[in-house]
Write an enzyme that holds these catalytic residues in place. Structure first.
Site, short mmCIF file in Angstrom:
data_model
loop_
_atom_site.label_atom_id
_atom_site.label_comp_id
_atom_site.label_asym_id
_atom_site.label_seq_id
_atom_site.Cartn_x
_atom_site.Cartn_y
_atom_site.Cartn_z
N LYS A 56 53.56 40.07 44.04
CA LYS A 56 54.09 41.19 44.81
C LYS A 56 55.61 41.30 44.68
O LYS A 56 56.15 42.41 44.63
CB LYS A 56 53.70 41.01 46.28
N MET B 120 10.79 42.83 36.38
CA MET B 120 10.84 41.95 35.22
C MET B 120 10.60 40.51 35.63
O MET B 120 9.93 39.75 34.92
CB MET B 120 12.18 42.11 34.50
N PHE C 292 47.74 33.33 51.96
CA PHE C 292 46.70 34.29 52.34
C PHE C 292 46.32 35.16 51.13
O PHE C 292 47.20 35.70 50.47
CB PHE C 292 47.18 35.17 53.49
N GLN C 293 45.05 35.25 50.89
CA GLN C 293 44.50 36.01 49.76
C GLN C 293 45.07 35.56 48.42
O GLN C 293 45.23 36.33 47.50
CB GLN C 293 44.68 37.52 49.95
#
Lengths: 196, 584
Positions: free
Chosen positions: B164, B482, B114-115
């Site tokens: 982590k 632009m 996850f992530q």
């Protein structure tokens, strides 16, 4: 008229045309790169070549100094003189790169490549393949009743020639290492470190 | 002094030891241990942004306005990928930035956790260098090395990916000194032979120009001082890239204005016709050179750059000098003075006469209007009403950015923060917040177009939360100006997707953010509206409705040379051929 329908190599005076491979002389160079052997360093070097549109003709890499955590990457590349200079400058600014040497211009050098060549055949072809192997000083490192694996070292064009000769004799496949190169004579290139 | 600490404690301690006072970030699962340590201390201020891209641009604003590296802290996966744009922006503009990302624990790397994202893989081409730290013992030294890499040589963004479990684990912190050599020490001192070659060219030059860039600003205040000294002592004219504005003062005698695609006529003509060009900390970008084979054809070129790969990349130069701008300029001045400080004064006088002729073209002139606010007029008034303030200006990207570069004047470095190399729409709002955090008492203005502004407008909430009184000066033409200009000049006036049919009410939007807003559309009311914006003690959005179809001139069309500028509407017919249209 579609603005993008430009003929290739036409009159556009664009910066992109700077690297037009047809415009200028393309040279082959062997570049030796000494790097800190840290995670991702090879991806960084390869990413530089692909990201900036440079060529890699062959690439070899292995640790050459275990204590110093140094690896040597030998890249064979091709490009105009300006592109070769840019390749060296871009390699030089990578943080883990310790040293960059263009062996092609800096010093006399030896270049070698190793190839394993598998040939399958019987009868006269088999005998001819073995004879050719002797002529090229290739070693037979594996054999069955209907095949050989040759180990051959040399400059890339010697290996090319050998492979071409094997083709009609039952060439199965080839594994090549890419070029490793080193300067001739007793000295090291300036700043060259490790077991170089 | 070695100490045992957790990885998260090492991160905070190492930042403190680097003198970091501000971190821009956004928490998430993979950085919770570090956020826990941030909670327990008061030395480092954490600024909570509203999107990770905002954190990176805010850090850029902080870095560009202070000269110190900006620090970003975000989580793994989407936190890291959202930071990619800002890192690429910092890479292209050579802005020092340290990005700390959380990563899934080491034992889960590679499992599509996850992530999880391959952050070092994704960011390898958009950082100067990056590291994945798998051992808590190596964390502290990696952070210190990251600061060294980000700020030495050509500055740039670096990233440290911290799993982590490495944040939770206890390891040894070794302090700021390397435990083994870092092997990264770019050359700062220029080669003395090359410096003598440059001095000779300075002595012999009849039509010289100093072409300066962001490298002067990156080198530090001393480089700007030396540049001013060189210009004053030699009488050479000075022009600058977008990135270098302020290094030489716009009020200075030798100032020609910005050069390049939307630079002044006099600057570009002088570049084209000069006989000696001294490029100081610039890189011959395609916005500067125009057509390569017609770029300054008769000049001898000196190039001072700290990055060897910038030399001869685009334009071949005669005298490359690899080194830090301040160091090299100091050596050049010393050597030149030692030889008698000679210049060809009479010829340079003639050169200035020619330049005055080009200046007389008044290339920035525009057609005023009594009924509609011309964007150029809006910026002239903004300049008049704010120039005496302690002022910092950010921009977004597009027409407004070029007009701001033309009509706002900077007399000091680090006062002008704009996305040059990458051209990132959405840069300005978060950058202005970052600048204001670094300079709480200063006037910080973001000159914006409404389209760019909407890309990162949520950072207004960051401004409100921290009481950062940023002034958002939106020049609203309801167009992607632009893009529209290029479609007019290059694509047969087919305005494909270049206008917004739905726009917010910016005044109500300001209120919804908890800020203050006003709208102005009549040129007669403009001064009052700007005064109201300046007087408000808090974040403010001024929705300035401007002429919708104004084009930005002068302009070197794609594929054309410096002496083929378009000076106004009348000159545009058939000006850009199809070979130019293929360029950007």
């Amino acid at each position: 008229m579609n603005a993008l329908a430009l003929k290739k190599g036409a009159s556009s005076k664009s910066a992109y045309n700077l690297r037009d491979p047809h415009a200028e002389r393309v040279e082959r160079h062997i570049i030796a790169v000494l790097v800190d052997n840290e995670s991702g360093v090879l991806a960084r070097v390869i990413g530089l070549f692909s990201g900036r549109g440079f060529n890699i003709d062959s690439l070899t890499v292995a640790e050459v100094d275990h204590l110093g955590h140094l690896s040597r990457i030998t890249v064979v590349t091709s490009g105009t003189p300006e592109v070769i200079e840019q390749i060296k400058a871009q390699l030089g600014r990578l943080v883990p790169v310790v040293d960059v040497h263009d062996l092609t211009v800096e010093a006399p050098h030896v270049e070698r490549e190793l190839a394993l060549v598998k040939v399958r055949g019987t009868g006269a072809d088999r005998v001819e393949a073995m004879r050719m192997g002797e002529v090229f000083r290739a070693h037979i490192v594996d054999t069955t009743l209907e095949s050989f694996v040759f180990e051959i070292t040399g400059a890339p064009d010697k290996i090319d020639t050998f492979i071409e000769l094997m083709r009609p004799l039952g060439l199965v496949n080839v594994a090549r290492t890419g070029v490793a190169a080193i300067t001739r004579g007793p000295g090291k290139l300036e700043r060259e470190r490790g077991h170089g | 002094m070695t100490r045992q600490m957790t990885g998260a404690q090492i991160v905070v301690q190492a930042l403190k030891d680097q003198g970091v006072d501000t971190v821009f970030g956004y928490p998430g699962g993979a950085v919770l241990p570090i956020y826990d340590e941030i909670f327990k201390q008061n030395d480092i201020r954490h600024i909570l942004v509203r999107h990770e891209q905002g954190a990176t641009h805010a850090a850029e604003g902080y870095a560009r306005s202070t000269g110190k590296p900006g620090v970003v802290l975000v989580t793994s996966g989407p936190g890291a990928t959202n930071a990619v744009t800002g890192m690429t922006d910092a890479l292209l503009d050579s802005i020092p930035m340290i990005v700390l990302t959380g990563q899934v624990p080491t034992f889960m790397i590679g499992t599509d956790a996850f992530q999880e994202a391959d952050t070092v893989g994704i960011t390898r081409p958009c950082t100067k260098h990056n590291w994945l730290v798998k051992d808590t013992d190596e964390l502290g030294e990696t952070i210190h090395k990251a600061f060294h890499v980000a700020t030495s040589g050509r500055p740039g963004p670096v990233l440290i990916d911290i799993p982590k479990d490495v944040q939770f684990a206890t390891g040894t912190y070794f302090g700021t000194e390397p435990t083994r050599p870092w092997n990264y020490n770019p050359q700062v001192k220029g080669d003395s032979d090359a410096i003598m070659d440059a001095v000779e060219l300075i002595e012999r030059a009849e039509r010289p120009i100093l072409y300066t860039g962001g490298g002067v600003i990156n080198s530090g205040p001393e480089a700007s001082r030396l540049l001013r000294d060189l210009a004053a002592s030699t009488g050479f004219p000075v022009t600058s890239t977008l990135m270098g504005l302020g290094a030489y003062p716009a009020s200075g005698k030798a100032w020609l204005g910005m050069l390049g695609m939307h630079g002044t006529y006099e600057a570009n003509m002088a570049m084209h016709d000069c006989d000696v060009m001294i490029c100081v900390g610039a890189r011959f970008d395609d916005r500067i050179t125009g057509r390569i084979d017609a770029f300054s054809p008769r000049s001898r070129k000196v190039h001072i750059d700290i990055d060897p790969s910038s030399v001869n990349k685009v334009i071949h130069v005669d005298v490359p000098i690899i080194g830090d701008v301040a160091n090299v300029l100091s050596d050049i001045l010393e050597a030149w003075r030692a030889r008698g400080a000679r210049t060809r004064a009479a010829e340079i006088e003639d050169w200035w006469t020619q330049i005055s002729g080009w200046r007389a073209m008044k290339c920035l002139a525009y057609k005023p209007s009594p009924t509609v606010i011309k964007p150029q007029y809006a910026l002239e008034r903004l300049e008049a009403l704010t120039k005496d303030h302690d002022r910092y200006v950010c921009t977004e990207v597009g027409q407004h950015q070029m007009w701001a570069a033309q009509f706002l004047h900077f007399d000091e470095p680090n006062r002008w923060m704009t996305s040059g190399g990458l051209g990132t729409m959405g840069y300005g709002v978060p950058a202005s917040v970052g600048v204001q955090i670094a300079h709480p008492e200063a006037l910080v203005i973001n000159v914006a177009g409404e389209a760019s502004w909407l890309m990162t407008m949520q950072e207004m909430l960051t401004a409100v939360q921290y009481g950062a009184p940023v002034k958002q000066f939106i020049m609203n033409n309801e167009r992607l100006g632009m893009v529209r200009q290029w479609q007019q000049l290059l694509h047969g006036e087919r305005y494909s997707q270049s206008w917004s049919e739905a726009l917010p009410d910016f005044v109500k939007l300001a209120e919804a953010f908890g800020a203050k807003g006003a709208q102005v559309s009549d040129p007669a009311d403009l001064d009052d509206a700007i005064a109201q914006m300046l007087a408000h003690d808090g974040p403010f959005i001024l929705d300035c409705l401007v002429e919708k179809h104004e084009n930005c001139f002068p302009m070197i069309p794609s594929g054309k040379a410096h002496n083929e500028m378009l000076l106004g509407e009348a000159s545009t017919d058939g000006a850009i051929d199809t070979s130019g249209a293929v360029l950007v």
